[in-house]
Design an enzyme around this catalytic site. Sequence first.
Site, PDB file in Angstrom:
ATOM      1  NE  ARG A  97      -2.856   0.505   3.431  1.00 47.18           N
ATOM      2  CZ  ARG A  97      -2.297   1.137   4.468  1.00 47.18           C
ATOM      3  NH1 ARG A  97      -1.914   2.385   4.364  1.00 47.18           N
ATOM      4  NH2 ARG A  97      -2.133   0.500   5.616  1.00 47.18           N
ATOM      5  CE1 TYR A 156     -19.145   7.000 -15.713  1.00 48.42           C
ATOM      6  CE2 TYR A 156     -17.729   7.435 -13.827  1.00 48.42           C
ATOM      7  CZ  TYR A 156     -18.610   6.608 -14.502  1.00 48.42           C
ATOM      8  OH  TYR A 156     -18.951   5.400 -13.958  1.00 48.42           O
ATOM      9  CE  LYS A 166     -14.065   3.496 -18.656  1.00 42.22           C
ATOM     10  NZ  LYS A 166     -13.918   4.162 -17.420  1.00 42.22           N
ATOM     11  CG  ASP A 194     -11.319  12.515 -16.573  1.00 41.32           C
ATOM     12  OD1 ASP A 194     -10.679  11.859 -17.422  1.00 41.32           O
ATOM     13  OD2 ASP A 194     -12.176  12.005 -15.841  1.00 41.32           O
TER      14      ASP A 194
END
Length: 397
Positions: free
Chosen positions: A60, A113, A211, A186
């Site tokens: 992490r 989005y 994507k 974005d």
Amino acid sequence: MDPAHMRWDTKAVRGPREETDPTTLAHRFPIYQTSTFVFENARQGGQAFSGEVSHYIYTRLGNPTVELLEQKLAQLESTEAGIVFASGMAAIATTLLALVKPGERVVASDPLYGGTFHFFHIAQEHFGIEVHYIKASEFHEKLAEALTPNTRLVYIETPANPTLDIVDIAETAKITRQAGIPLVVDNTFASPALQRPIELGADLVLHSLTKYINGHGDVVGGALVGPRDLIEPIRKDFHVHVGGIMAPLNAFLVLRGTKTLHLRMQRHSENALEVARFLEGHPKVARVFYPGLPSHPQHEVAKKQMKGGFSGMVSFILKGGKEAGIQVMDHVKLWTLAVSLGDTDSLIEHPASMTHSSYSPEELARAGIDPGLVRLSVGIEDVQDLIDDLDQALKYA
Ligand code: LCS
């Protein structure tokens, strides 16, 4: 060769550093599929935590495979540092919570989005973060008057999901620079193969890696890249504690995707332009949205800031409205009826009832999302097969 001297396509294939595993000389960088790392002694463990020695501690907090992807994405976006996340939404949520406090304001482009829009609504309700929207197509003209003393972030999506509206990044950046407010872009719809916002003056770039960058429809992931002084506090104070990290296996898969990004974006763009032209000439189609068409209201801005293509996303409205659109979605045989985008395969979906169902009818109208709008993610198949399939499905519209 120093990656700084490589042309962009070479960086996509080879950068940012030699991938060969120093231990085994494996040509491909290994998937360090481990949750923790061993200390040689207790003193070294303590020093790793205090930062006195550089040593991996726990995945992490840092993992070699994940770091290689972070460095590569930063390089592909012409910047210094990056963080990758479990999803695009984890990247967006972590960035917002890191940069904006209760009582402060974000100015954002409209539409966004649907998931981003929903989270911004939650941020307003739960964290008292005010979000002010400006229509994407008139964003930079209206921005200066929307910037209040408590504005901490300007957030844009271009091309916008799902209307393909374009925000002029360079003009927007001139205003945010002067005001000293970070501009976040974005860049999911374009990918750095076609558009590099930091070169145009933006401060930070976000991606849904799910994507185009991964490109094969088999990973969910996100990224935030930018200058080290902005990225490192977000990593240290928020990312590692919010904990939305990317798994090493997924980082490996996304790294593989980056190696063909330039080739795929070229083909997505070529195919999408042909599909958009076909739809524009079809008697049942009322309107086509594609930044590469001269009929797009911001075609000139798109030409200025997108290089080498206009990406693979096309939206359209049929003369028969939503019902006709549903007939097309239900009769395609090659196009896959599914959300997500940027896969090798072509996808078709209905934003108002699917990706943007978090918008109310009034919010859809304000954002310019017609209830009948159908969204295509044009893949890299033979374009004639894609057109033939749309043509037969349009007979039912
Ligand atoms: N930004 C944009 C522009 C997106 O289109 C999406 C997801 C995200 C961020 C969030 O990324 P994720 O968490 O899903 O990796 N867009 C989707 C869409 O249009 N269909 O399904 C997901």
